[in-house]
Design an enzyme around this catalytic site. Structure first.
Site, short mmCIF file in Angstrom:
data_model
loop_
_atom_site.label_atom_id
_atom_site.label_comp_id
_atom_site.label_asym_id
_atom_site.label_seq_id
_atom_site.Cartn_x
_atom_site.Cartn_y
_atom_site.Cartn_z
N GLU A 68 33.51 98.89 102.17
CA GLU A 68 34.16 100.40 102.60
C GLU A 68 35.81 100.07 102.01
O GLU A 68 36.36 101.19 101.57
CB GLU A 68 34.31 100.69 103.86
CG GLU A 68 33.06 101.22 104.36
CD GLU A 68 32.09 100.14 104.96
OE1 GLU A 68 31.01 100.25 105.53
OE2 GLU A 68 32.32 98.81 104.61
N MET B 180 28.35 88.39 81.72
CA MET B 180 29.70 88.86 81.61
C MET B 180 30.68 87.96 80.79
O MET B 180 31.59 87.52 81.35
CB MET B 180 30.12 89.03 83.03
CG MET B 180 29.50 89.96 83.72
SD MET B 180 29.87 90.77 85.44
CE MET B 180 29.25 88.93 86.37
N THR B 181 30.58 88.01 79.66
CA THR B 181 31.56 87.15 78.62
C THR B 181 32.88 87.65 78.42
O THR B 181 33.16 87.76 77.33
CB THR B 181 30.71 87.00 77.38
OG1 THR B 181 29.97 88.14 76.96
CG2 THR B 181 29.52 86.01 77.38
N GLU C 110 28.74 89.39 92.94
CA GLU C 110 29.55 88.32 92.55
C GLU C 110 30.03 87.54 93.64
O GLU C 110 29.97 88.12 94.87
CB GLU C 110 30.62 88.77 91.79
CG GLU C 110 30.20 89.79 90.57
CD GLU C 110 31.46 90.34 89.51
OE1 GLU C 110 32.52 89.68 89.55
OE2 GLU C 110 31.08 91.37 89.16
#
Length: 426
Positions: free
Chosen positions: A172, A278-279, A215
């Site tokens: 949140e 995610m380069t 992540e």
């Protein structure tokens, strides 16, 4: 497609005359106006029309497309200013086709936040197979933390881009939460509730697939994360939905660090329909000045990726932004400012500085001084985009994912369609 590097004293009009193209077209293709001053070292994209059509009174995009044997979307891709135009003007020229052959078809994804400027969104959508909307989180009880995504879903569909729902451990407060992610991976009841709510939302809003973006996962949850992705795919696949998983940029299976350890390329490659490498973010807000996406580092990740995952499942990340660092850089104290490639060019022009190009990173940069402070800017341009898009063909990847389309970068889209045909799904 040509890329011209601006020399001292050159103007857009002189460069256009050199290549036999319209000055207005050259400026528009590079996101420039007649009042903009070119910076020395600036990369200008030069597209040579092979076939044009002169608009007649009463013409519409539909009538022109029908007569030319093309599509309205192709007209918009070749003439991007049309997304901002109120109406066609008799006498204006539309490019039906540019010189040069496209290599092959690719899939493209662009990530966007609900607050994206609508004109920037509309300029990107013609070049996207998918629009991934960031993003849904979930509460401790499994309810989804929603976003105002309906306007973006409708816009995506209007441009033939399939909308993709994104699920992450964003709380949140708007931050990734490893503990909440861990509970999801290890609590069967919570997992069922969340996936039930995801499916219901996708059905209600017309999403085409799910993007899983977790992540900073606890390394102890490595196997549980893979099991969750597999469970999501098993849940959604019968309804015709795909699952894409976002992966940190690893160069080996044993790579250490919280960002990397729980991302098992091989296992997640089996569990997912597609995967997004995610380069980017070698150069980042709190890191030392360098290219955001240096090509040598990107290629290391891609090379490892294809050794673990079917290349036709991989979408390579391409950033649409750069950073401006105040010098000297002091770790823990210096924070770089994110900016678009267009903003970087404006700074270079305003300060009358020369743009340099790093041949190893294959990325542009420049130094300037403001209010007595030295700065360095690393960003993307047409040349750096070509270098990245070349890797798609070299490693037979399925396509590219753009993080993120919130910042305007007109050159990128025209470079993309000069090299590849973008698959449209709707």
């Amino acid at each position: 497609m040509l890329i011209h590097i601006v020399e001292p004293g050159e103007t857009a009009y002189g460069i256009a005359a050199r290549y036999g193209v319209s000055p207005a077209r050259l400026l528009a293709d590079n996101g420039l106006s007649a009042s903009d001053t070119l910076a020395v070292g600036q990369a200008l994209l030069v597209l040579i029309p092979a076939e044009v059509y002169t608009v007649q009174p009463g013409d519409t995009l539909y009538s022109i497309a029908g007569a030319a044997g093309t599509s309205v979307l192709a007209l918009v891709q070749n003439n991007p200013y049309l997304t901002d135009a109120d109406a066609l003007r008799p006498g204006e020229e539309l490019v039906l086709r540019y010189t040069g052959d496209k290599r092959r078809s690719v899939y493209t994804t662009g990530y966007a936040y609900p607050y994206i400027n609508r004109n920037v969104l509309y300029r990107a959508l013609p070049y996207l197979s998918y629009l991934t909307i960031f993003g849904y989180g979930f509460t401790e009880t499994g309810d989804l933390i929603g976003i105002d995504d309906v306007p973006l879903i409708e816009a995506a569909r209007a441009f033939g881009a399939a909308p993709v729902m994104l699920l992450s451990s964003i709380t949140e407060s708007g931050n990734f939460n490893s503990a909440r992610a861990s509970r999801l991976f290890n609590d069967a009841d919570l997992q069922t509730t969340v996936l039930d709510n995801v499916l219901a939302t996708m059905q209600q809003k017309g999403y085409a697939g799910l993007d899983i973006d977790f992540e900073y996962i606890d390394p102890a949850d490595r196997e549980a994360f893979v099991a969750f992705v597999a469970a999501a795919e098993q849940k959604l696949s019968p309804y015709g939905y795909f699952v894409n998983t976002d992966l940190a940029p690893k160069t080996s299976a044993a790579q250490s660090g919280l960002l990397y350890e729980a991302h098992d390329y091989a296992a997640l490659g089996e569990a997912s329909d597609t995967l997004f490498l995610m380069t980017y973010e070698w150069g980042y807000t709190y890191g030392p000045p360098m290219a955001v996406s240096p090509i040598d580092k990107v290629e290391e990740v891609v090379r490892f990726g294809v050794s673990q995952i079917n290349s036709q499942k991989i979408l390579m990340g391409i950033p649409l932004y750069g950073y401006d660092w105040t010098l000297p850089f002091v770790r823990g104290n210096t924070g770089a400012k994110s900016l678009s490639p267009q903003q970087a060019l404006e700074i270079a022009s305003e300060n009358n500085v020369t743009i340099e190009y790093d041949e190893v990173a294959q990325a542009p940069y420049f130094y300037y001084t403001k209010d007595g402070n030295s700065h360095v800017v690393w960003f993307e341009d047409a040349d750096s985009v070509v270098a990245k898009l070349n890797l798609i063909n070299k490693y037979n990847l399925v396509g590219a994912s753009y993080w993120n389309i919130t910042k305007d970068f007109p050159q990128n889209w025209l470079v993309l369609i000069s090299l590849y045909k973008v698959v449209k799904l709707l």
